[in-house]
Design a protein around this motif. Structure first.
Motif, mmCIF file in Angstrom:
data_model
loop_
_atom_site.group_PDB
_atom_site.id
_atom_site.type_symbol
_atom_site.label_atom_id
_atom_site.label_comp_id
_atom_site.label_asym_id
_atom_site.label_seq_id
_atom_site.Cartn_x
_atom_site.Cartn_y
_atom_site.Cartn_z
ATOM 1 N N MET A 54 14.983 -26.263 -36.211
ATOM 2 C CA MET A 54 14.332 -25.322 -35.327
ATOM 3 C C MET A 54 15.261 -25.010 -34.150
ATOM 4 N N LYS A 55 15.448 -23.750 -33.893
ATOM 5 C CA LYS A 55 16.361 -23.326 -32.837
ATOM 6 C C LYS A 55 15.679 -23.424 -31.470
ATOM 7 N N LYS A 56 16.425 -23.946 -30.503
ATOM 8 C CA LYS A 56 15.908 -24.116 -29.148
ATOM 9 C C LYS A 56 15.730 -22.753 -28.484
ATOM 10 N N LYS A 57 14.559 -22.554 -27.869
ATOM 11 C CA LYS A 57 14.304 -21.301 -27.166
ATOM 12 C C LYS A 57 14.880 -21.408 -25.759
ATOM 13 N N LEU A 58 15.825 -20.551 -25.444
ATOM 14 C CA LEU A 58 16.508 -20.580 -24.157
ATOM 15 C C LEU A 58 15.804 -19.692 -23.145
ATOM 16 N N TYR A 59 15.795 -20.150 -21.900
ATOM 17 C CA TYR A 59 15.262 -19.334 -20.813
ATOM 18 C C TYR A 59 16.175 -18.133 -20.586
ATOM 19 N N ARG A 60 17.471 -18.408 -20.533
ATOM 20 C CA ARG A 60 18.459 -17.344 -20.398
ATOM 21 C C ARG A 60 18.996 -17.062 -21.795
ATOM 22 N N ASN A 61 18.539 -15.986 -22.369
ATOM 23 C CA ASN A 61 18.868 -15.732 -23.770
ATOM 24 C C ASN A 61 19.765 -14.515 -23.997
#
Length: 128
Positions: free
Chosen positions: A1-8
């Motif tokens: 599962m890919k980490k959801k970044l705040y700064r994307n």
């Protein structure tokens, strides 16, 4: 599962080797931890790095050590009472009342300290 970044949103910037060296030197002078943070701060804050000094806050946090000590003392008292209960099934009413008073005092002190720390943190953040 890919980490959801705040700064994307990535932003690539190409520089020469000399420019990169200068950026890294400036980053070091500014005490920036990563080049990403350094470049972001410089770009978003009109070429200025905001530095927050938390020394006063750290001093205030050291006060919480007193509360940890007091909580440990209360924990020891509870353990002693539990041991008595296990041995004889009898606990003096005064012992329980003493613990309740101690707990309420620690709780009150903790809340006061916590509120002071929040005020200090807000003051430090506003001053920068």
């Amino acid at each position: 599962m890919k980490k959801k970044l705040y700064r994307n949103q990535p932003l690539k910037v190409y520089v020469t080797e000399k420019e990169k060296e200068q950026i890294l030197k400036n980053m070091e002078k500014a005490n920036a931890k990563t080049i990403t943070n350094y470049v972001r701060e410089m770009a978003l804050n009109e070429g200025k790095i905001k530095v927050y000094h938390f020394s006063e806050l750290k001093n205030a946090l050291s006060e919480t050590g007193k509360y940890v000590y007091e909580l440990n003392k209360i924990g020891n008292n509870i353990n002693q009472i539990a041991k008595k209960v296990n041995e004889s099934d009898v606990v003096a009413k005064e012992e329980v009342q003493y613990l309740q008073i101690q707990f309420e005092q620690i709780k009150k002190n903790y809340e006061t300290t916590f509120n002071l720390l929040l005020k200090e943190l807000n003051r430090v953040m506003r001053s920068n």
